[in-house]
Write an enzyme that holds these catalytic residues in place. Structure first.
Site, short mmCIF file in Angstrom:
data_model
loop_
_atom_site.label_atom_id
_atom_site.label_comp_id
_atom_site.label_asym_id
_atom_site.label_seq_id
_atom_site.Cartn_x
_atom_site.Cartn_y
_atom_site.Cartn_z
N ASN A 277 -56.03 21.21 53.37
CA ASN A 277 -55.70 20.28 52.27
C ASN A 277 -55.80 18.80 52.65
O ASN A 277 -56.12 17.97 51.83
CB ASN A 277 -54.34 20.62 51.64
CG ASN A 277 -53.18 20.53 52.60
OD1 ASN A 277 -53.36 20.60 53.82
ND2 ASN A 277 -51.99 20.39 52.08
N LYS B 93 -58.18 25.26 65.91
CA LYS B 93 -58.74 26.27 65.01
C LYS B 93 -58.40 25.77 63.60
O LYS B 93 -57.23 25.79 63.18
CB LYS B 93 -58.11 27.65 65.28
CG LYS B 93 -58.72 28.75 64.41
CD LYS B 93 -57.97 28.90 63.10
CE LYS B 93 -58.53 29.96 62.21
NZ LYS B 93 -59.51 29.47 61.25
N HIS B 94 -59.40 25.27 62.93
CA HIS B 94 -59.17 24.68 61.61
C HIS B 94 -59.40 25.74 60.53
O HIS B 94 -59.93 26.81 60.80
CB HIS B 94 -60.15 23.51 61.42
CG HIS B 94 -59.59 22.38 60.61
ND1 HIS B 94 -58.67 22.57 59.59
CD2 HIS B 94 -59.81 21.04 60.65
CE1 HIS B 94 -58.35 21.40 59.04
NE2 HIS B 94 -59.03 20.44 59.68
N ALA B 95 -58.98 25.40 59.29
CA ALA B 95 -59.27 26.30 58.16
C ALA B 95 -60.78 26.46 58.05
O ALA B 95 -61.53 25.47 58.11
CB ALA B 95 -58.69 25.71 56.88
N SER B 96 -61.23 27.68 57.83
CA SER B 96 -62.68 27.96 57.79
C SER B 96 -63.38 27.14 56.71
O SER B 96 -64.53 26.72 56.90
CB SER B 96 -62.93 29.44 57.51
OG SER B 96 -62.10 30.21 58.31
N GLU C 233 -45.28 23.96 60.58
CA GLU C 233 -45.14 23.11 59.39
C GLU C 233 -45.67 23.92 58.21
O GLU C 233 -46.89 24.08 58.08
CB GLU C 233 -45.96 21.82 59.54
CG GLU C 233 -45.57 20.96 60.74
CD GLU C 233 -44.27 20.21 60.52
OE1 GLU C 233 -43.73 20.22 59.40
OE2 GLU C 233 -43.79 19.61 61.49
N LEU C 234 -44.76 24.41 57.37
CA LEU C 234 -45.19 25.44 56.39
C LEU C 234 -45.04 24.96 54.95
O LEU C 234 -45.09 23.77 54.69
CB LEU C 234 -44.41 26.72 56.69
CG LEU C 234 -44.45 27.13 58.18
CD1 LEU C 234 -43.58 28.34 58.46
CD2 LEU C 234 -45.87 27.37 58.65
N CYS D 294 -48.18 19.90 50.72
CA CYS D 294 -46.92 20.59 51.05
C CYS D 294 -45.74 19.76 50.58
O CYS D 294 -44.74 20.30 50.11
CB CYS D 294 -46.84 20.84 52.55
SG CYS D 294 -47.10 19.36 53.51
N GLU E 125 -43.84 28.42 45.67
CA GLU E 125 -44.58 27.18 45.87
C GLU E 125 -45.77 27.17 44.91
O GLU E 125 -46.53 28.14 44.85
CB GLU E 125 -45.10 27.09 47.32
CG GLU E 125 -45.86 25.80 47.56
CD GLU E 125 -46.42 25.65 48.97
OE1 GLU E 125 -46.84 26.65 49.58
OE2 GLU E 125 -46.43 24.50 49.47
P1 NAP Z 1 -53.12 29.23 55.43
O1 NAP Z 1 -53.91 30.19 54.64
O2 NAP Z 1 -51.83 29.68 56.00
O3 NAP Z 1 -54.09 28.73 56.60
C1 NAP Z 1 -53.67 27.76 57.54
C2 NAP Z 1 -54.49 27.96 58.81
O4 NAP Z 1 -54.06 29.18 59.45
C3 NAP Z 1 -55.99 28.11 58.60
O5 NAP Z 1 -56.66 27.53 59.68
C4 NAP Z 1 -56.18 29.62 58.60
O6 NAP Z 1 -57.49 30.01 58.93
C5 NAP Z 1 -55.20 30.00 59.69
N1 NAP Z 1 -54.70 31.36 59.68
C6 NAP Z 1 -54.08 31.99 58.65
N2 NAP Z 1 -53.70 33.24 59.04
C7 NAP Z 1 -54.07 33.36 60.34
C8 NAP Z 1 -53.96 34.42 61.31
N3 NAP Z 1 -53.38 35.58 61.02
N4 NAP Z 1 -54.47 34.22 62.55
C9 NAP Z 1 -55.06 33.05 62.85
N5 NAP Z 1 -55.19 32.01 61.99
C10 NAP Z 1 -54.71 32.18 60.75
O7 NAP Z 1 -52.78 27.92 54.61
P2 NAP Z 1 -53.77 27.01 53.77
O8 NAP Z 1 -54.13 27.71 52.52
O9 NAP Z 1 -54.88 26.52 54.63
O10 NAP Z 1 -52.81 25.73 53.43
C11 NAP Z 1 -51.91 25.72 52.39
C12 NAP Z 1 -50.50 25.94 52.87
O11 NAP Z 1 -50.20 25.04 53.93
C13 NAP Z 1 -49.47 25.65 51.80
O12 NAP Z 1 -48.46 26.63 51.82
C14 NAP Z 1 -48.90 24.28 52.22
O13 NAP Z 1 -47.61 24.02 51.74
C15 NAP Z 1 -48.96 24.39 53.69
N6 NAP Z 1 -48.95 23.06 54.32
C16 NAP Z 1 -47.81 22.65 54.96
C17 NAP Z 1 -47.74 21.37 55.51
C18 NAP Z 1 -46.49 20.87 56.18
O14 NAP Z 1 -46.51 19.80 56.77
N7 NAP Z 1 -45.38 21.59 56.15
C19 NAP Z 1 -48.85 20.53 55.39
C20 NAP Z 1 -49.99 20.98 54.74
C21 NAP Z 1 -50.03 22.26 54.20
P3 NAP Z 1 -58.57 30.39 57.77
O15 NAP Z 1 -58.81 29.19 56.96
O16 NAP Z 1 -59.77 30.79 58.57
O17 NAP Z 1 -57.97 31.50 56.98
#
Ligand code: NAP
Length: 458
Positions: free
Chosen positions: A131, A154-157, A228-229, A262, A359
């Protein structure tokens, strides 16, 4: 495995990447570990000079990096430029303050000298979301590397181009070779890295479910972690607040980045005496937002990141409408190409609806009325998340008191929640553990070592 990136505004494919083999990833991580011997041994002043150069590099290449962000995840180009500038500001802030923030601390005990020193841990695995594809990376990397650690990302794909561009920033700014490396890796390889002996810590920003999955591995293998979730921040409006001021802030707090933040304001808890006036002003301003091509300078809001997000938002909204919520503006998809959804303001929301309990990661604002401050606080805290929150009032004492009682890691009076390199950021409850930014983020991945010196008995 192939990773294909897609422009969410056009649904067209941007690029196809081969993910790295497990062997290649492990080789890269070993090189990042070797680089730790160089980077970790440098004085903090030498390290800070690198961050000053990174800031210059980011500003000199702002259009190229911002364009990449916009194409890969769809935020308006003006917001993408602001994101790059914020990364540069973070580099500047640490270049200026990290040395004093990391100074040894003296303590009094019964010996001759008692000192607390902060030593880096080694290679930290950064797992980041799409994001804010640059800011999330820099928000983690600048403090963590300032302390002397090295990073494997390891960034989001979906933002693999940004992932490689971030790696390029560190190389171009003259950081030691391999001190920051990106890997395009599958989940199994990432899990193995975390479980293995080289990686010393995990910094993950993402969904609560990803935090739980990777946090479990980090816990099992005794790795330090910062998570940070997700969040569902309350935005509490008191009856004395200026409606126009609050409605303008609400639009920014909810709809910037198409609501995909977030720390976005997600639940608008408004005094019953002003709720209709506030809702009308908010809906009116939201309806004026210019939704469209994010590369256009006049655009205020771009598309959601993908079709799954679009469907999720539609389902959450349908759940609310079927239980009696009223849509004041938006509520529908915009166009039939790209993942656009109109800025949406909903009133008559209750605490049982999904748009209140879950959320909402998109441009939907839920308005809930309250009658007294106890009820406002109860609504604010009736949430599994605890990331941020804001209170809006002319009475700063009342605002401060209410803000301090909100169960969250960062609370604001008369401002939307925002991250700032000089203040810690992070959550409680299901929003995560640990802190990023300020001196807390600098010290999270250090060995907090006590040095105790006693006289030798004569
Ligand atoms: P996400 O689906 O959890 O993915 C985050 C990262 O984790 C991506 O790089 C993803 O890779 C990786 N990942 C997920 N499952 C994994 C696993 N089992 N093994 C290894 N890597 C894994 O979240 P998102 O959709 O990118 O982001 C949205 C979420 O982030 C929202 O809930 C938002 O609130 C939260 N967020 C929180 C903050 C904060 O500061 N608290 C800031 C920004 C965003 P892939 O892309 O390859 O799946």
């Amino acid at each position: 495995m192939k990773i294909t990136t897609v422009n969410p505004a056009t649904e067209q494919e941007l690029h196809s990447y081969d993910s790295y083999s497990s062997d290649a990833v492990h080789e890269i991580v070993n090189s990042v570990d070797e680089s730790f011997a160089v980077w970790g041994a440098q004085s903090i002043r030498e390290r800070m000079a690198c961050f000053s150069r990174a800031a210059t590099h980011l500003r000199s290449n702002i259009d190229a990096y911002a364009g990449l962000i916009t194409r890969e995840m769809g935020k308006p180009i003006r917001e993408a430029r602001a994101e790059i500038e914020k990364c540069a500001w973070c580099c500047d802030t640490y270049a200026e303050h990290a040395a004093s923030w990391l100074t040894d601390e003296k303590s009094l005990a019964d010996g001759i000298e008692h000192r607390i020193v902060y030593r880096p841990l080694g290679v930290i695995l950064a797992v980041m979301p799409w994001n804010y594809p640059f800011w999330q990376v820099f928000r983690c990397a600048v403090p963590v590397m300032s302390a002397g650690n090295t990073i494997v990302l390891k960034h989001a794909s979906s933002v693999s181009g940004c992932a490689l561009a971030c790696e390029n920033v560190f190389a171009a700014a003259g950081f030691p070779e391999n001190s920051f490396r990106t890997v395009l890796a599958d989940y199994q390889t990432v899990n193995d890295l975390l479980a293995g002996p080289v990686v010393q810590g995990l910094s993950l920003t993402g969904s609560t479910s990803a935090g739980m999955r990777l946090g479990e591995i980090a816990g099992k293998y005794m790795k330090k972690m910062v998570l940070e979730l997700g969040g569902s921040d309350p935005f509490i409006v008191l009856p004395d607040a200026d409606i126009d001021f609050c409605a303008t802030a609400a639009v920014k707090g909810r709809f910037q980045n198409c609501g995909q933040s977030c720390i976005a304001a997600k639940r608008f808890i408004v005094h019953a005496g002003i709720v209709d006036e506030f809702a009308d002003a908010f809906a009116h301003k939201a309806g004026e937002l210019n939704v469209g091509n994010p590369l256009d300078e006049a655009t205020d809001m771009g598309p959601l990141v993908n079709s799954t997000s679009l469907q999720e938002i539609q389902q959450q909204l349908a759940d609310a409408c079927s239980s009696g919520a009223t849509v004041l503006t938006g509520g529908t998809r915009v166009g039939d190409r790209g993942f656009f959804f109109g800025p949406t303001v909903v009133k008559n929301v209750t605490r049982r609806m999904k748009i209140f309990t879950e959320e909402v990661f998109g441009p939907v604002a839920a308005i809930v009325p309250y009658n007294d401050l106890d009820e406002a606080l109860d609504l604010a805290n009736e949430c599994e998340y605890g990331l941020g929150g804001s209170v809006w009032t002319r009475d700063l004492d009342k605002g401060r008191e209410l803000a301090l009682n909100i169960e969250a890691g960062a609370v604001f009076v008369n401002s939307i929640t925002r991250s700032d390199p000089r203040m810690p950021l992070g959550g409680i409850k299901m929003s995560g553990v640990g802190r990023e930014l300020a001196w807390f983020g600098l010290k999270e991945f250090t060995n907090i070592k006590g040095l105790n010196v006693y006289a030798h008995k004569a």
